[in-house]
Scaffold this active site. Structure first.
Site, PDB file in Angstrom:
ATOM      1  N   GLY A 142       0.745  -1.385  -0.030  1.00 10.42           N
ATOM      2  CA  GLY A 142       0.173   0.012   0.146  1.00 10.42           C
ATOM      3  C   GLY A 142       1.051   1.377   0.049  1.00 10.42           C
ATOM      4  N   HIS A 143       1.901   1.493   1.019  1.00 10.55           N
ATOM      5  CA  HIS A 143       2.766   2.420   0.894  1.00 10.55           C
ATOM      6  C   HIS A 143       3.515   2.604  -0.442  1.00 10.55           C
ATOM      7  CE1 HIS A 143       2.733   1.324   5.593  1.00 10.55           C
ATOM      8  NE2 HIS A 143       2.237   2.606   5.232  1.00 10.55           N
ATOM      9  N   GLN A 200       0.105  10.752  18.190  1.00  9.04           N
ATOM     10  CA  GLN A 200      -0.837  10.149  17.506  1.00  9.04           C
ATOM     11  C   GLN A 200      -1.428   8.960  18.169  1.00  9.04           C
ATOM     12  OE1 GLN A 200       0.642  10.233  13.342  1.00  9.04           O
ATOM     13  NE2 GLN A 200      -0.732   8.379  13.320  1.00  9.04           N
ATOM     14  N   SER A 237      -0.792  -2.594   7.778  1.00  6.84           N
ATOM     15  CA  SER A 237       0.210  -3.079   8.482  1.00  6.84           C
ATOM     16  C   SER A 237      -0.551  -4.239   9.663  1.00  6.84           C
ATOM     17  CB  SER A 237       1.162  -2.254   9.408  1.00  6.84           C
ATOM     18  OG  SER A 237       0.769  -1.054   8.947  1.00  6.84           O
TER      19      SER A 237
HETATM   20  O1  PAF Z   1      -0.794   7.665   7.898  1.00  2.73           O
HETATM   21  C1  PAF Z   1       0.299   7.603   8.671  1.00  2.73           C
HETATM   22  O2  PAF Z   1       1.160   6.819   8.410  1.00  2.73           O
HETATM   23  C2  PAF Z   1       0.463   8.782   9.662  1.00  2.73           C
HETATM   24  O3  PAF Z   1      -0.919   9.032  10.078  1.00  2.73           O
HETATM   25  C3  PAF Z   1       1.158  10.042   9.145  1.00  2.73           C
HETATM   26  C4  PAF Z   1       0.309  10.588   8.092  1.00  2.73           C
HETATM   27  C5  PAF Z   1       2.617   9.510   8.586  1.00  2.73           C
HETATM   28  C6  PAF Z   1       1.372  10.902  10.114  1.00  2.73           C
HETATM   29  O4  PAF Z   1       2.120  10.501  11.343  1.00  2.73           O
END
Ligand code: PAF
Length: 262
Positions: A28-29, A53, A182
């Site tokens: 996905g990444h 977060q 993940s």
């Molecule tokens: O989607 C993510 O992996 C995270 O929320 C991000 C955008 C890298 C911010 O830490």
């Protein structure tokens, strides 16, 4: 491909295409990096597990970290720079007291289930944009509410990132329909079949039938809704809508979404 940890070393790459990540890269990444590559700009990928977060119960320490493997993956699809800052580089002083866009507080979706999450995301992304100063950034539509939040944040901050465009990259799915994440790595074979309920529910045209499908798959539903695709509030006649689901399988939390036909 270069791996950089200091903000100053990124100065020559201002105007790049930027893909922010927390590492643990999967296909996905890689699709986000490929999308960034299409812009023809140098591609910077950040890898930063953002403590801001994670809620206390979300286990920041257990988040998978493997910088070496992530760099190999990023390089394999043509990333030019991996930016892997320390917490001190990201937050040299207290995190910014950012003004959250409406999409981070009003829909009562991810914002309700993870009340501190979007503040942490916005603080990290704002800091990354300030350091990297990209002209394009790519976010996955898998985290649809996050994509809208960042889109609104860019618009709301006006001159701060004046020429920055955001691209929403399509969700990448395994052959069986499960959206890549993940967290899929934690699913047992049985749980994986249950998890397919999320994708199936997205084909429904009513919230009631979405709930029934999720329930039939033994999923513990957090939300299953059809919303206006721009505001994530109640749908408005003739405006594009999006179906969004979040559900738990034991400790594993999964989300998915899809555009609905008009
Ligand atoms: O989607 C993510 O992996 C995270 O929320 C991000 C955008 C890298 C911010 O830490």
């Amino acid at each position: 491909m270069e791996v950089i940890a200091n903000a100053d070393e990124l100065i020559p790459f201002r105007g790049c295409a930027f893909v922010p990540t927390m590492g643990a890269l999967h296909d996905g990444h890689l699709s986000l990096i490929r999308e960034a590559k299409k812009t023809g700009k140098p591609v910077v990928v950040s890898i930063f597990v953002n403590p801001e977060q994670f809620a206390p119960e979300e286990d920041l320490e257990k988040y998978p970290r493997n910088l070496e493997q992530d760099c190999e993956f990023a390089k394999s699809v043509g990333a030019d720079i991996v930016f892997a800052p320390s917490v001190e580089t990201m937050y040299p002083s207290a995190p910014e007291n950012i003004c959250l866009p409406k999409s981070a507080t009003q829909p009562q979706l991810e914002d309700a289930c993870r009340p501190t999450h979007f503040r942490g995301v916005c603080v990290a992304v704002a800091r990354l944009f300030d350091i990297v100063q990209p002209v394009v950034t790519v976010f996955g539509l898998k985290d649809y509410q996050q994509y809208l939040v960042i889109k609104q944040l860019i618009a709301q901050e006006g001159k701060r990132w004046e020429n920055l465009k955001i691209i929403g990259a399509e969700i990448i799915r395994d052959a069986d329909g499960l959206a890549m994440s993940s967290r899929n790595a934690y699913l047992t074979t049985d749980q994986r079949s249950q998890a397919l309920g999320l994708h199936k529910a997205l084909h429904c045209t009513s919230e009631q039938s979405m709930l029934e499908i999720l329930d039939d798959h033994g999923l513990e539903v957090e939300y299953a809704v059809i919303r206006d695709a721009q505001t994530l509030l109640s749908p408005i006649d003739n405006k594009p809508t999006r179906a969004l689901v979040a559900a738990r399988l034991g400790h594993i939390r999964l989300i998915d979404n899809a555009e609905l036909p008009t």
